[in-house]
Design a protein around this motif. Sequence first.
Motif, PDB file in Angstrom:
ATOM      1  N   PHE A  44     -53.498  10.845 -48.129  1.00  0.00           N
ATOM      2  CA  PHE A  44     -54.754  10.190 -47.472  1.00  0.00           C
ATOM      3  C   PHE A  44     -54.703  10.435 -45.975  1.00  0.00           C
ATOM      4  O   PHE A  44     -55.865  10.376 -45.322  1.00  0.00           O
ATOM      5  CB  PHE A  44     -55.119   8.857 -48.019  1.00  0.00           C
ATOM      6  CG  PHE A  44     -54.610   7.875 -47.202  1.00  0.00           C
ATOM      7  CD1 PHE A  44     -53.302   7.326 -46.995  1.00  0.00           C
ATOM      8  CD2 PHE A  44     -55.503   7.285 -46.307  1.00  0.00           C
ATOM      9  CE1 PHE A  44     -52.956   6.382 -46.354  1.00  0.00           C
ATOM     10  CE2 PHE A  44     -55.077   6.152 -45.272  1.00  0.00           C
ATOM     11  CZ  PHE A  44     -53.836   5.973 -45.566  1.00  0.00           C
ATOM     12  N   THR A  45     -53.705  10.080 -45.296  1.00  0.00           N
ATOM     13  CA  THR A  45     -53.541  10.346 -43.767  1.00  0.00           C
ATOM     14  C   THR A  45     -53.185  11.542 -43.403  1.00  0.00           C
ATOM     15  O   THR A  45     -53.357  11.898 -41.878  1.00  0.00           O
ATOM     16  CB  THR A  45     -52.388   9.261 -43.250  1.00  0.00           C
ATOM     17  OG1 THR A  45     -51.164   9.793 -43.987  1.00  0.00           O
ATOM     18  CG2 THR A  45     -52.823   7.796 -43.473  1.00  0.00           C
ATOM     19  N   LEU A  91     -46.958   6.207 -44.063  1.00  0.00           N
ATOM     20  CA  LEU A  91     -48.087   6.538 -43.979  1.00  0.00           C
ATOM     21  C   LEU A  91     -48.759   7.143 -45.567  1.00  0.00           C
ATOM     22  O   LEU A  91     -49.281   8.225 -45.817  1.00  0.00           O
ATOM     23  CB  LEU A  91     -48.786   7.754 -42.959  1.00  0.00           C
ATOM     24  CG  LEU A  91     -48.513   7.264 -41.753  1.00  0.00           C
ATOM     25  CD1 LEU A  91     -48.812   8.490 -40.766  1.00  0.00           C
ATOM     26  CD2 LEU A  91     -49.748   6.142 -41.285  1.00  0.00           C
ATOM     27  N   ARG A  92     -48.560   6.007 -46.470  1.00  0.00           N
ATOM     28  CA  ARG A  92     -48.777   6.293 -47.832  1.00  0.00           C
ATOM     29  C   ARG A  92     -49.972   5.497 -48.214  1.00  0.00           C
ATOM     30  O   ARG A  92     -50.300   4.519 -47.758  1.00  0.00           O
ATOM     31  CB  ARG A  92     -47.594   5.874 -48.844  1.00  0.00           C
ATOM     32  CG  ARG A  92     -46.284   6.766 -48.492  1.00  0.00           C
ATOM     33  CD  ARG A  92     -45.164   6.542 -49.555  1.00  0.00           C
ATOM     34  NE  ARG A  92     -44.965   5.164 -50.003  1.00  0.00           N
ATOM     35  CZ  ARG A  92     -44.023   4.316 -49.180  1.00  0.00           C
ATOM     36  NH1 ARG A  92     -43.469   4.901 -48.333  1.00  0.00           N
ATOM     37  NH2 ARG A  92     -43.965   3.041 -49.443  1.00  0.00           N
ATOM     38  N   ILE A  93     -50.766   6.062 -49.313  1.00  0.00           N
ATOM     39  CA  ILE A  93     -52.112   5.482 -49.419  1.00  0.00           C
ATOM     40  C   ILE A  93     -51.577   3.976 -50.162  1.00  0.00           C
ATOM     41  O   ILE A  93     -52.517   3.072 -50.022  1.00  0.00           O
ATOM     42  CB  ILE A  93     -52.667   6.191 -50.846  1.00  0.00           C
ATOM     43  CG1 ILE A  93     -54.054   5.563 -50.897  1.00  0.00           C
ATOM     44  CG2 ILE A  93     -51.904   6.203 -52.018  1.00  0.00           C
ATOM     45  CD1 ILE A  93     -55.245   6.592 -51.755  1.00  0.00           C
ATOM     46  N   ASN A 151     -43.834   8.440 -40.180  1.00  0.00           N
ATOM     47  CA  ASN A 151     -44.680   9.365 -41.345  1.00  0.00           C
ATOM     48  C   ASN A 151     -44.545   8.901 -42.886  1.00  0.00           C
ATOM     49  O   ASN A 151     -45.505   8.976 -43.604  1.00  0.00           O
ATOM     50  CB  ASN A 151     -44.366  10.815 -41.177  1.00  0.00           C
ATOM     51  CG  ASN A 151     -45.117  11.566 -39.760  1.00  0.00           C
ATOM     52  OD1 ASN A 151     -45.479  10.807 -39.078  1.00  0.00           O
ATOM     53  ND2 ASN A 151     -44.449  12.713 -39.639  1.00  0.00           N
ATOM     54  N   PRO A 178     -48.000  13.537 -41.761  1.00  0.00           N
ATOM     55  CA  PRO A 178     -48.125  13.046 -43.338  1.00  0.00           C
ATOM     56  C   PRO A 178     -48.884  13.837 -44.079  1.00  0.00           C
ATOM     57  O   PRO A 178     -49.979  14.535 -43.673  1.00  0.00           O
ATOM     58  CB  PRO A 178     -48.572  11.754 -42.999  1.00  0.00           C
ATOM     59  CG  PRO A 178     -49.596  11.984 -42.101  1.00  0.00           C
ATOM     60  CD  PRO A 178     -48.922  12.832 -40.928  1.00  0.00           C
ATOM     61  N   ILE A 210     -45.956   3.273 -37.071  1.00  0.00           N
ATOM     62  CA  ILE A 210     -45.743   3.396 -38.596  1.00  0.00           C
ATOM     63  C   ILE A 210     -45.290   4.895 -38.609  1.00  0.00           C
ATOM     64  O   ILE A 210     -46.097   5.719 -38.278  1.00  0.00           O
ATOM     65  CB  ILE A 210     -47.173   3.304 -39.371  1.00  0.00           C
ATOM     66  CG1 ILE A 210     -47.991   1.898 -38.972  1.00  0.00           C
ATOM     67  CG2 ILE A 210     -47.181   3.538 -40.664  1.00  0.00           C
ATOM     68  CD1 ILE A 210     -49.281   1.807 -39.289  1.00  0.00           C
TER      69      ILE A 210
END
Lengths: 82, 374
Positions: free
Chosen positions: B220-221, A59-61, A56, B217, A54
Motif C-alpha cells: 500500500f505504501t 511500511l506494511r498495511i 521500508n 516499499p 519507519i
Amino acid sequence: MSNTAQGQILDFVRGRFPQAELDAAQDIFALGFVNSLFAMELVMFVEKTFGVTIPNDELRIDNFRTADSMAELVDRLARVAA
Amino acid sequence: MTTSRVTDRRSAREFVDAHIVPHADAWDLDGRVPEDLIRKASEAGLWAPFLPEQYGGAGMDMVTLGEVHEEVGRGCSSVRSLLTVHTMLSWTVQRWATPAQREQWGPALASGAALGAFCLSEPGAGSDTSGITTTATQTDRGWVINGTKKWTTGGQRADVFLVFARTASSIGAFLVPRDTPGVRVRPIEEILGTRASMLAEITFADVEVEREALLGPSGFTAGMVLTGTLDLGRYSVAAGSVGIVQGCLEASAAYAAKREVGGKPLRDLPLIQAKLSDMVTDARAARLLLAEAGRLKDEGDSATLMATWIAKYFASTAAARHASEAVQIHGANGFTPDYPVARFYRDAKVMEIIEGSNEIQRMTIAGQADREKP
C-alpha cells in the motif's frame, strides 16, 4: 488534542477526513479513503510527531490499518531506537 | 578557471547571470543545453546539493534549494527542467535506495557525473498515472521491463532513468541505467517551450534489471515513492515558475524604463504600471508560498504536500499570465528572439501542465477547502 499516540493519530486522520467517524480500533482502509497521497501524509505525520524513522520493511498495511496498530508500531520503533 | 560553488540564492544568481542568462536564447534555438554548461553546473555543485556531504552533496535545506531553482528558472527553464528531473531521481535514491545503491549512485549524482531523468508519462497517460501501461515482471533474477515512456525531460542526455512501471501489486519505481540492453532513446524535437530540455521518448524492450532496481516499499505504501518524487518535482517547477515571473518583471521593468511613447517612458503609463505592479506582487506572493512549502519539507511536516500543490498552482498560473503581459509590454519586440520574454512566454505554458496539470491540482486543492469548512 489527545496525549496518547492513538489519540494523536486519530486527531490527524479526523482532521484530514472530518466526515469520518473513527475509533482507535477501526480499519481506516475499510473506509475507502486511503490513497497514495494520504499514505504519505500519514507516514510523514507519524515520523515527525513521534520522532521515529519507519524502515521500508515496516511500511506494511497491517502496521497502518488502525490507530492502535500505528501506536504499536511507534512503540516498537521507539524501543528499538532507545 | 574553476566555477564558484553555489550555496545560496546570491551565489546562484551570480552563477546564472554569468553562465546561463547570456546564452539561454541561443540554447533555445539550438534545442539543447551544451556540455560546457553541464560541466560548469557540476563544478558549482548545482546538480544535487541537498544530498548529504558523505555522498558529495552539501546537505542543502529545501528552502535554499527552492531559491536556487528559482534563480536557475529565471535564467533558463530548460536548464531548470534538467535540474528538476535530476533532483527527483537523486532524492528518490537518497530516500528509498539500499545503502549499497546510495554508495554506488550518490557521489555520481551529486557531482553530475551521472545525470538522472524521470520516466512516468507515456503516449497514452500523463497526469493520469493510473493509466500507465509499462510493465515490470518479476523473474528469478530480478525484473523485466517493457513499455514506452514519453516526454522524458533530459532523456537525450541522462545516464540513469527512474522508471515507473506496473507490477503485479502496484506501480513500482525502478532504477535503470541508460546502457542497459533494450533501452532505446528517441529525441523529441521542435517543441513549443523549454526547447533545450532534451526531451526523449524512451522504449524499454525486455529490459532486465536486478532485484534491487525496485526502489522503496511494496504494497500500500509503494505509491509513496511516486507521490514523494512528484512532490519534489512540483516544488522545483513552482520555484522555476517564480523565476519566470521574476525574469518577466526584470525584463519588462528595464524595457518600460527605456522605451518611450510620445516622449515619455512606457513606465509612466498607468496601464503599464498596472501590469508591472501585478508582476511585483505575484512574484512576492509566489515566493512566499514556495518558501512555506520548503520550510514544511525541512520540518518533515506532511502539510508540505498540500503547500507544494498550492505553490505550484499559484506560481505556474502567475508565470503564464505575466509572460503574456511581458510580451504585451514589449510590443512587437516581444515577438522576437532579441528579448527573453518570447522565450519566457513559450516556456511558461508547460509549467501549467507538468508534474500534475493545473486541472488535477485544483481538484486536489478543492479537497482542502472541504477540510477547512467550519
